[in-house]
Design an enzyme around this catalytic site. Structure first.
Site, PDB file in Angstrom:
ATOM      1  N   SER A 140       0.828  -1.200   0.000  1.00  0.00           N
ATOM      2  CA  SER A 140       0.000   0.000   0.000  1.00  0.00           C
ATOM      3  C   SER A 140       0.873   1.266   0.000  1.00  0.00           C
ATOM      4  O   SER A 140       1.622   1.492  -0.937  1.00  0.00           O
ATOM      5  CB  SER A 140      -0.949  -0.040   1.209  1.00  0.00           C
ATOM      6  N   ASP A 194      -9.661  -4.548  -4.814  1.00  0.00           N
ATOM      7  CA  ASP A 194      -9.150  -3.525  -3.896  1.00  0.00           C
ATOM      8  C   ASP A 194     -10.016  -2.269  -3.975  1.00  0.00           C
ATOM      9  O   ASP A 194     -10.165  -1.679  -5.043  1.00  0.00           O
ATOM     10  CB  ASP A 194      -7.700  -3.197  -4.263  1.00  0.00           C
ATOM     11  N   HIS A 226      -7.874  -5.228  -0.331  1.00  0.00           N
ATOM     12  CA  HIS A 226      -6.658  -4.500   0.053  1.00  0.00           C
ATOM     13  C   HIS A 226      -5.912  -5.278   1.129  1.00  0.00           C
ATOM     14  O   HIS A 226      -5.964  -4.955   2.318  1.00  0.00           O
ATOM     15  CB  HIS A 226      -7.023  -3.098   0.542  1.00  0.00           C
TER      16      HIS A 226
END
Length: 248
Positions: A140, A194, A226
């Site tokens: 991320s 995601d 995610h």
């Protein structure tokens, strides 16, 4: 807007080392070749911590990683715009969530974070590690920082691996990429489900790198939100193993 919740692996592994000594009237100590050593730097996501990600090491059971050193640093605490200024572990500021292919970036704070990553890499090289055996991975926000740090590092590294990340700056930054940096390979993982860093943001990564002449392998995971899956980590083990340089 809710704060981001990031996922961490929650199991451990005990490793035992057995030393075998052959009888010898004049025993000698052989120093390991420092160029055979490898180093993996793992950069966590927004609001997470380095120690929470350390169990990731347990996926790397291959003998190829017997001389691998790992580093799981924690980001400093900073106010984050997308979370209404709340202070949390953050490598740089994020203006909006979900992150899209066109989200605004705070390039100045990204570049400050890059300097810290570069200092870690410099220290490892000074300790004797072959730069081509250094791998930077991140999830991320950590994935975005991985892209920035590896792309802007002046030497060729073993590789940069992005999990569910995005491009954190404009194409003008490509003017700063050195010829040696362009030789560093990238691997990019992204879940198609995601909703935090949209799949479109991940898809924009490889074309961006190709503009700089950098190779990037992109792998999409249907149904993955995610987070990081076991399948990705097992694949990563094989990928890094295939890129390790021998001591000979």
């Amino acid at each position: 807007m809710k704060s981001i919740l990031l996922f961490a692996v929650t199991f451990g592994l005990t490793i035992s080392f057995v030393l075998l000594n052959s009888p010898s009237p004049t025993p000698t100590k052989t120093k390991p070749d420092p160029m055979a050593r490898s180093f993996v730097l793992w950069l966590h996501g927004l609001g997470d911590s380095g120690p929470a990600n350390e169990p990731i090491k347990t996926f790397f059971a291959s003998p190829d990683f017997s001389n691998t050193s790992w580093s799981f640093p924690s980001a400093p605490s900073n106010p984050v715009t997308c979370n209404y200024g709340a202070v949390m572990p953050s490598w740089f500021d994020i203006h909006e969530i979900p992150v899209t292919a066109n989200s605004p970036n705070d390039e100045s704070s990204v570049l400050k974070a890059v300097q810290k990553v570069h200092a870690t890499i410099d220290k490892e090289i000074a300790a004797g590690t072959n730069p081509k055996n250094i791998f930077v991975c991140g999830f991320s926000q950590g994935g975005a920082l991985t892209l920035a740090s590896v792309l802007l590092y002046p030497q060729t590294l073993g590789g940069g691996v992005v999990f569910s990340g995005w491009v954190p700056f404009s194409s003008s930054i490509l003017e700063r990429v050195t010829p040696d940096a362009k030789k560093t390979p990238f691997l990019w993982y992204h879940g198609m489900a995601d909703r935090t860093v949209l799949f479109e943001a991940g898809q924009a990564g490889p074309p961006f790198l190709e503009k700089a002449g950098v190779k990037c392998e992109f792998k999409a995971y249907p149904g993955l939100a995610h987070s990081i899956s076991d399948a990705e980590l097992f694949d990563l083990e094989a990928w890094i193993s295939s890129h390790l340089q021998s001591s000979s």
